[in-house]
Motif scaffolding. Sequence first.
Motif, PDB file in Angstrom:
ATOM      1  N   ASN A   1       0.862  -1.191   0.000  1.00  0.00           N
ATOM      2  CA  ASN A   1       0.000   0.000   0.000  1.00  0.00           C
ATOM      3  C   ASN A   1       0.893   1.235   0.000  1.00  0.00           C
ATOM      4  O   ASN A   1       1.329   1.688   1.057  1.00  0.00           O
ATOM      5  CB  ASN A   1      -0.867   0.023   1.263  1.00  0.00           C
ATOM      6  CG  ASN A   1      -1.960  -1.001   1.219  1.00  0.00           C
ATOM      7  OD1 ASN A   1      -2.742  -1.046   0.269  1.00  0.00           O
ATOM      8  ND2 ASN A   1      -2.025  -1.840   2.242  1.00  0.00           N
TER       9      ASN A   1
ATOM     10  N   ASN B   1      -4.939   7.784   1.989  1.00  0.00           N
ATOM     11  CA  ASN B   1      -3.965   7.199   2.931  1.00  0.00           C
ATOM     12  C   ASN B   1      -4.574   6.222   3.927  1.00  0.00           C
ATOM     13  O   ASN B   1      -3.867   5.413   4.495  1.00  0.00           O
ATOM     14  CB  ASN B   1      -3.247   8.324   3.693  1.00  0.00           C
ATOM     15  CG  ASN B   1      -2.450   9.222   2.772  1.00  0.00           C
ATOM     16  OD1 ASN B   1      -1.433   8.811   2.251  1.00  0.00           O
ATOM     17  ND2 ASN B   1      -2.934  10.432   2.532  1.00  0.00           N
ATOM     18  N   LEU B   2      -5.894   6.307   4.148  1.00  0.00           N
ATOM     19  CA  LEU B   2      -6.543   5.367   5.064  1.00  0.00           C
ATOM     20  C   LEU B   2      -7.553   4.479   4.334  1.00  0.00           C
ATOM     21  O   LEU B   2      -7.415   3.256   4.322  1.00  0.00           O
ATOM     22  CB  LEU B   2      -7.218   6.119   6.219  1.00  0.00           C
ATOM     23  CG  LEU B   2      -7.881   5.223   7.262  1.00  0.00           C
ATOM     24  CD1 LEU B   2      -6.919   4.176   7.828  1.00  0.00           C
ATOM     25  CD2 LEU B   2      -8.457   6.062   8.404  1.00  0.00           C
TER      26      LEU B   2
ATOM     27  N   VAL C   1      -6.036   2.068   1.846  1.00  0.00           N
ATOM     28  CA  VAL C   1      -5.398   0.900   2.477  1.00  0.00           C
ATOM     29  C   VAL C   1      -6.463  -0.107   2.919  1.00  0.00           C
ATOM     30  O   VAL C   1      -6.318  -1.318   2.716  1.00  0.00           O
ATOM     31  CB  VAL C   1      -4.512   1.361   3.663  1.00  0.00           C
ATOM     32  CG1 VAL C   1      -3.875   0.165   4.351  1.00  0.00           C
ATOM     33  CG2 VAL C   1      -3.440   2.335   3.182  1.00  0.00           C
TER      34      VAL C   1
ATOM     35  N   THR D   1       2.464  -1.510   4.342  1.00  0.00           N
ATOM     36  CA  THR D   1       1.875  -0.196   4.082  1.00  0.00           C
ATOM     37  C   THR D   1       2.923   0.888   4.286  1.00  0.00           C
ATOM     38  O   THR D   1       3.648   0.875   5.290  1.00  0.00           O
ATOM     39  CB  THR D   1       0.658   0.024   5.002  1.00  0.00           C
ATOM     40  OG1 THR D   1      -0.337  -0.941   4.644  1.00  0.00           O
ATOM     41  CG2 THR D   1       0.079   1.415   4.859  1.00  0.00           C
TER      42      THR D   1
ATOM     43  N   SER E   1       3.897   4.329   5.326  1.00  0.00           N
ATOM     44  CA  SER E   1       3.386   5.406   6.164  1.00  0.00           C
ATOM     45  C   SER E   1       4.450   6.494   6.271  1.00  0.00           C
ATOM     46  O   SER E   1       5.381   6.552   5.460  1.00  0.00           O
ATOM     47  CB  SER E   1       3.018   4.830   7.535  1.00  0.00           C
ATOM     48  OG  SER E   1       2.513   5.839   8.374  1.00  0.00           O
TER      49      SER E   1
ATOM     50  N   LYS F   1      -2.295   8.434   8.221  1.00  0.00           N
ATOM     51  CA  LYS F   1      -1.156   7.503   8.246  1.00  0.00           C
ATOM     52  C   LYS F   1      -1.125   6.740   9.578  1.00  0.00           C
ATOM     53  O   LYS F   1      -0.791   5.550   9.601  1.00  0.00           O
ATOM     54  CB  LYS F   1       0.157   8.268   8.040  1.00  0.00           C
ATOM     55  CG  LYS F   1       0.343   8.833   6.621  1.00  0.00           C
ATOM     56  CD  LYS F   1       0.431   7.736   5.589  1.00  0.00           C
ATOM     57  CE  LYS F   1       1.007   8.202   4.265  1.00  0.00           C
ATOM     58  NZ  LYS F   1       0.858   7.183   3.194  1.00  0.00           N
TER      59      LYS F   1
ATOM     60  N   ALA G   1      -3.667   4.051   9.399  1.00  0.00           N
ATOM     61  CA  ALA G   1      -3.206   2.902   8.602  1.00  0.00           C
ATOM     62  C   ALA G   1      -2.272   2.013   9.427  1.00  0.00           C
ATOM     63  O   ALA G   1      -2.301   0.782   9.306  1.00  0.00           O
ATOM     64  CB  ALA G   1      -2.509   3.389   7.337  1.00  0.00           C
TER      65      ALA G   1
ATOM     66  N   THR H   1      -2.797  -1.887  10.426  1.00  0.00           N
ATOM     67  CA  THR H   1      -1.732  -2.893  10.294  1.00  0.00           C
ATOM     68  C   THR H   1      -1.713  -3.817  11.508  1.00  0.00           C
ATOM     69  O   THR H   1      -1.688  -5.041  11.377  1.00  0.00           O
ATOM     70  CB  THR H   1      -0.352  -2.191  10.178  1.00  0.00           C
ATOM     71  OG1 THR H   1      -0.233  -1.644   8.867  1.00  0.00           O
ATOM     72  CG2 THR H   1       0.810  -3.121  10.439  1.00  0.00           C
TER      73      THR H   1
ATOM     74  N   THR I   1       4.175  -2.030   8.608  1.00  0.00           N
ATOM     75  CA  THR I   1       4.169  -0.651   8.112  1.00  0.00           C
ATOM     76  C   THR I   1       5.602  -0.133   8.047  1.00  0.00           C
ATOM     77  O   THR I   1       6.408  -0.426   8.940  1.00  0.00           O
ATOM     78  CB  THR I   1       3.366   0.251   9.083  1.00  0.00           C
ATOM     79  OG1 THR I   1       2.042  -0.260   9.168  1.00  0.00           O
ATOM     80  CG2 THR I   1       3.304   1.679   8.621  1.00  0.00           C
TER      81      THR I   1
END
Length: 258
Positions: free
Chosen positions: A88, A119-120, A123, A144, A146, A164, A167, A171, A187
């Motif tokens: 991601n 960004n969210l 993902v 991901t 970040s 971020k 996200a 994770t 991440t």
Amino acid sequence: MAYELDLKDRRALITGAGQGVGRGIAHGFAAAGAEVIVNDLRTERAQEVVDEIRDAGGAATASAFDVTDYAAVTAAVEALGGVDILINNAGNAGVQGFAGLGRFVETTPADWEPFLRVNLYGVLHCAHAVLPGMIAKGWGRIVTISSDSARTGEANMAAYAAAKAGAAGLTRSLAVETGRYGITVNTIALGTMRTEATEGLWSDPENPMAKSLLKRYAVRRPGLPEDAAALAVFLAGPQASWITGQTYPVNGGISFAQ
Ligand SMILES: NC(=O)c1ccc[n+]([C@@H]2O[C@H](COP(=O)([O-])OP(=O)(O)OC[C@H]3O[C@@H](n4cnc5c(N)ncnc54)[C@H](O)[C@@H]3O)[C@@H](O)[C@H]2O)c1
């Protein structure tokens, strides 16, 4: 024990890989032997990266879709027949210039939305689309991309940092839910990179913001896409099968700078 990073027979979907960090990650996975699916919102960018990878002897195909569009994401993943590795990367740190969004109190919900969507939600959408196939297979990797700002906070970028951080929370939860199926979820939190999105910052060596940023990195240079690629490839590889739910900084040692 062999430490080759061999990802042959693995298929890796890398979002937002038409330029910058994602492009570097796509090249990294191709060099490690994976079949790379290059995603980007912009078809021509994705195709350019596919051509570069093929010219270098790697295997790649383009899959253009918008990660913020759940129906488009699920349709694309279904058409691909599943993926083993999801990176991601699609994000919009630089969309509004490096000055960012502005002071939180002066921004509006309409300002925050594009940051949260890519960004969210991007993902959430991609992870939701790939996980059933990974669970059925009993193997999968999600990484991901970040930002340090999720940990440290960042003035004028509150909605970005919040997305971020969200996200990274996702994770950890996905790691808890999917570890039993041979899936790891991690991440990578990047410091400021040199990519197309931040070129305006780094192209002038006298730029005061660039100078002050460099002083904060123990390794006194901006991050490069290959710095992110090296860790992403490792986390997707066979040796990283007991590493999950973590956030790894790749930031030139910002905490150690003097
Ligand atoms: N550049 C930095 O300094 C920096 C720092 C920390 C974290 N990051 C993160 O690294 C990632 C990559 O950053 P970058 O600097 O390479 O960005 P970039 O803007 O140079 O490239 C992002 C790519 O993603 C694509 N994209 C944007 N929205 C998309 C969407 N909705 N669906 C599909 N593709 C989309 C864009 O077309 C572009 O090709 C982002 O998640 C970013 O937040 C970057």
